[in-house]
Design a protein around this motif. Structure first.
Motif, short mmCIF file in Angstrom:
data_model
loop_
_atom_site.label_atom_id
_atom_site.label_comp_id
_atom_site.label_asym_id
_atom_site.label_seq_id
_atom_site.Cartn_x
_atom_site.Cartn_y
_atom_site.Cartn_z
N ALA A 112 -4.57 -11.64 -3.62
CA ALA A 112 -4.31 -10.51 -2.73
C ALA A 112 -2.84 -10.41 -2.35
CB ALA A 112 -5.15 -10.65 -1.46
N ALA A 113 -2.10 -11.52 -2.44
CA ALA A 113 -0.67 -11.51 -2.12
C ALA A 113 0.21 -11.44 -3.35
CB ALA A 113 -0.32 -12.78 -1.32
N ASN A 114 -0.36 -11.48 -4.54
CA ASN A 114 0.43 -11.47 -5.77
C ASN A 114 1.06 -10.10 -5.98
OD1 ASN A 114 1.14 -11.29 -8.66
ND2 ASN A 114 0.12 -13.27 -8.80
N PRO A 115 2.38 -10.03 -6.12
CA PRO A 115 3.04 -8.73 -6.25
C PRO A 115 2.64 -7.98 -7.52
CG PRO A 115 4.60 -10.52 -6.62
CD PRO A 115 3.37 -11.14 -6.10
N GLY A 116 2.14 -8.67 -8.54
CA GLY A 116 1.77 -8.01 -9.78
C GLY A 116 0.31 -7.63 -9.87
N LEU A 117 -0.42 -7.71 -8.77
CA LEU A 117 -1.86 -7.42 -8.80
C LEU A 117 -2.12 -5.96 -9.16
CD1 LEU A 117 -4.65 -8.74 -8.15
CD2 LEU A 117 -4.42 -7.75 -5.86
N LEU A 163 -1.32 -7.00 4.14
CA LEU A 163 0.10 -7.33 4.30
C LEU A 163 0.93 -6.98 3.07
CD1 LEU A 163 -0.38 -10.78 6.06
CD2 LEU A 163 0.55 -8.71 7.11
N ARG A 164 0.33 -6.33 2.08
CA ARG A 164 1.09 -5.95 0.89
C ARG A 164 2.12 -4.88 1.27
NH1 ARG A 164 -0.75 -7.83 -3.88
NH2 ARG A 164 0.33 -6.17 -5.00
N GLU A 166 3.67 -2.55 -0.34
CA GLU A 166 3.66 -1.21 -0.94
C GLU A 166 2.62 -0.28 -0.32
OE1 GLU A 166 0.54 -3.39 -3.46
OE2 GLU A 166 2.37 -3.86 -2.33
N LEU A 167 1.73 -0.80 0.52
CA LEU A 167 0.69 0.05 1.11
C LEU A 167 1.29 1.00 2.13
CD1 LEU A 167 -2.27 -2.45 1.78
CD2 LEU A 167 -1.81 -1.07 -0.26
N THR A 168 0.69 2.18 2.24
CA THR A 168 1.06 3.10 3.32
C THR A 168 0.37 2.65 4.60
OG1 THR A 168 -0.82 4.58 2.96
CG2 THR A 168 1.17 4.98 1.64
N GLU A 169 0.81 3.17 5.71
CA GLU A 169 0.17 2.82 6.97
C GLU A 169 -1.28 3.29 6.99
OE1 GLU A 169 1.51 1.13 10.18
OE2 GLU A 169 2.18 0.30 8.27
N GLY A 170 -1.55 4.41 6.34
CA GLY A 170 -2.92 4.89 6.26
C GLY A 170 -3.80 3.95 5.46
N GLN A 171 -3.31 3.49 4.32
CA GLN A 171 -4.06 2.54 3.50
C GLN A 171 -4.29 1.23 4.26
OE1 GLN A 171 -1.28 2.62 0.23
NE2 GLN A 171 -2.73 3.73 -1.11
N ARG A 172 -3.29 0.81 4.99
CA ARG A 172 -3.41 -0.42 5.75
C ARG A 172 -4.46 -0.29 6.85
NH1 ARG A 172 0.88 -3.17 4.48
NH2 ARG A 172 2.31 -1.42 4.65
N ALA A 173 -4.45 0.85 7.52
CA ALA A 173 -5.38 1.08 8.62
C ALA A 173 -6.83 1.14 8.14
CB ALA A 173 -5.01 2.37 9.36
N ALA A 174 -7.02 1.48 6.88
CA ALA A 174 -8.38 1.58 6.34
C ALA A 174 -8.99 0.22 6.02
CB ALA A 174 -8.36 2.45 5.07
N ILE A 175 -8.19 -0.85 6.10
CA ILE A 175 -8.67 -2.19 5.80
C ILE A 175 -9.11 -2.86 7.11
CG2 ILE A 175 -8.04 -4.45 4.85
CD1 ILE A 175 -5.90 -3.00 3.20
N ASP A 176 -10.21 -3.58 7.05
CA ASP A 176 -10.74 -4.26 8.23
C ASP A 176 -10.06 -5.63 8.36
OD1 ASP A 176 -12.22 -5.19 10.35
OD2 ASP A 176 -14.00 -5.67 9.16
N TRP A 177 -8.87 -5.66 8.96
CA TRP A 177 -8.15 -6.91 9.14
C TRP A 177 -8.09 -7.25 10.63
CZ3 TRP A 177 -4.14 -6.13 12.43
CH2 TRP A 177 -3.58 -4.84 12.49
N HIS A 178 -7.77 -8.50 10.90
CA HIS A 178 -7.64 -8.93 12.30
C HIS A 178 -6.54 -9.97 12.41
CE1 HIS A 178 -8.63 -10.17 16.38
NE2 HIS A 178 -8.61 -11.43 15.97
N VAL A 179 -5.70 -9.82 13.44
CA VAL A 179 -4.68 -10.81 13.77
C VAL A 179 -4.76 -11.08 15.26
CG1 VAL A 179 -2.22 -11.36 13.85
CG2 VAL A 179 -3.13 -10.11 11.90
#
Length: 465
Positions: free
Chosen positions: A235-240, A262-263, A265-278
């Motif tokens: 998931a962190a590999n830049p060539g994925l 945390l990639r 290249e993602l847009t903020e919209g793409q990031r917001a669509a992921i169910d992450w937690h910090v």
């Protein structure tokens, strides 16, 4: 010599009011590592360096070579020492702890001379703890000895990719491994990568999957292992490939989804669509791209302005942020963002440095005290704080009254009593009492108010003529 004698000698060697005659007596009359304390001072007199440079005991010369308080020019006087053991220590430089504490670098021409030293280990130790010029690093990376090339790869923390890439094909396997580790890549055929994964631990599996130079086939085979550590690394590999980014964004593992979020290249919209937690106590290990991107202010701005606290933490690692982003992150709701800004940016606001010290639960909380921006005025207000670390700050307040310094020298905390002992305002009578208390003997010996007669007494008690 008793432990108390050694602690008093060490404190006396660091005492800013100790005359050169006292320092020379410690250097020439004491035994063991305590002699090195004279080179941990804020300033080292030239007469003390003269005595060390000409001293017949190479250990004494070595103390100067590794002295964190000695200037680069002072340490450089030993760069031509007859003993390679001493020159190696000059090349390595002082090991200094704390993000803001830095040892003075060697002059450029001395670094270049050491890079051509006849002793292989001198060249291998060069730049271990202090910076050297890029031209010197280039010499070390081209050194005929593999040990030197390998060492330079690990110690050149800011090595550009173009300097590291040629060594991925070095004839020596240890150099190739070092280059791959520094470049954060794992090279090899798919079968070799899978074989490495089979024998690696969890974190190492993550690293292999994150650094593998991916083809579509290798990415699919790694994903097919159905190993959570491997998926997190992928998931962190830049060539994925993008198709697997989409798949992993919905992975059952929260750690994998967080890594995808945390990639860069993602847009903020793409990031917001992921169910992450910090959470506020969650630690996020920065991916390899963060260290390589700290000067990319376009990317750092995107990170600093992100709704994702993990990306804002990554931005806070950069010492190059402009003022508006410093102000933005200084007001961030995430404590770790604010703390990382204090640790990494030279323009972190003074009040934030103080606020972070008071709130931090980490042992690094005092690392920023040496920053010029750390406030001093008004610190006497913490005299009645429940936090001993806050009470210690009172000694930094230039307007703290003598009566308050004396009162806190009786504090239940030995750390607070020691901080007051190092304050020149503490009455001499009380300082001499602390000099006899087991928990404060070293701190009291550092006290600038210590009379010369007491200094003489410390030397005599230790048997130093």
């Amino acid at each position: 010599m008793s432990r108390a004698d050694l602690e008093r000698l060490g404190g006396l060697a660091r005492n800013p009011a100790a005359p050169e005659s006292v320092l020379l007596r410690i250097l020439t009359g004491a035994e063991g590592p305590v002699r090195g304390s004279v080179f941990e001072r804020a300033e080292v007199p030239e007469s003390v360096c003269d005595a060390a440079v000409s001293h017949p005991d190479r250990k004494v010369r070595g103390y100067l070579a590794l002295g964190a308080g000695a200037s680069g020019a002072q340490r450089a006087r030993l760069a031509a020492d007859r003993d390679p053991w001493v020159r190696r220590r000059v090349a390595a430089g002082p090991e200094v702890h704390g993000r803001r504490r830095k040892a003075d670098p060697l002059p450029d021409e001395v670094c270049a001379r050491l890079a051509r030293d006849e002793d292989r280990q001198v060249r291998a130790w060069l730049g271990m703890f202090v910076p050297v010029p890029e031209a010197v690093w280039a010499l070390l990376l081209a050194d005929p000895e593999a040990e030197v090339r390998e060492s330079a790869l690990y110690h050149w923390r800011a090595a550009p990719a173009e300097a590291v890439r040629p060594l991925l094909d070095d004839p020596d396997p240890a150099v190739r491994r070092a280059a791959a580790q520094v470049a954060d890549v794992v090279v090899g055929a798919p079968a070799e990568i899978l074989e490495q994964l089979g024998s690696a631990s969890g974190r190492r599996r993550q690293g292999i999957a994150a650094g593998a130079v991916l083809t579509g086939e290798l990415a699919d085979r790694l994903y097919a292992t159905d190993d959570e550590d491997v998926r997190q690394g992928l998931a962190a590999n830049p060539g994925l490939p993008g198709r697997l980014v989409t798949v992993l964004a919905s992975d059952a593992s929260p750690a994998v989804r967080l890594a995808v979020s945390l990639r860069p290249e993602l847009t903020e919209g793409q990031r917001a669509a992921i169910d992450w937690h910090v959470g506020p106590k969650d630690r996020i290990r920065p991916p390899a791209w963060v260290a390589r991107s700290l000067t990319d202010l376009v990317l750092m701005r995107a990170c600093a302005e992100s709704a994702h606290p993990g990306l804002r933490r990554f931005a806070a690692y950069s010492p190059h942020l402009p003022g508006d982003l410093v102000a933005r992150l200084a007001a961030d709701e995430d404590f770790v963002v604010r703390m990382l800004l204090c640790e990494n940016h030279p323009a972190a606001p003074g009040e934030l440095l103080l606020e972070t010290l008071l709130a931090s639960p980490y042992i690094t909380r005092f690392d920023q005290l040496g920053q010029p921006r750390f406030p001093r005025a008004g610190l006497a207000r913490f005299a009645r704080s429940d936090d001993p670390g806050a009470r210690m700050l009172v000694a930094r307040d230039p307007d703290a009254p003598v009566e308050l310094i004396e009162r806190l020298s009786h504090d239940p905390s030995a750390g607070v009593r020691g901080a007051m002992a190092r304050d020149a305002r503490l009455p001499v009578g009380r300082l001499l009492e602390l000099l006899d208390e087991p928990e404060t003997v070293g701190a009291a010996a550092e006290g600038p108010a210590l009379p010369l007669t007491a200094m003489e007494g410390i030397l005599s008690a230790a048997g130093i003529p």
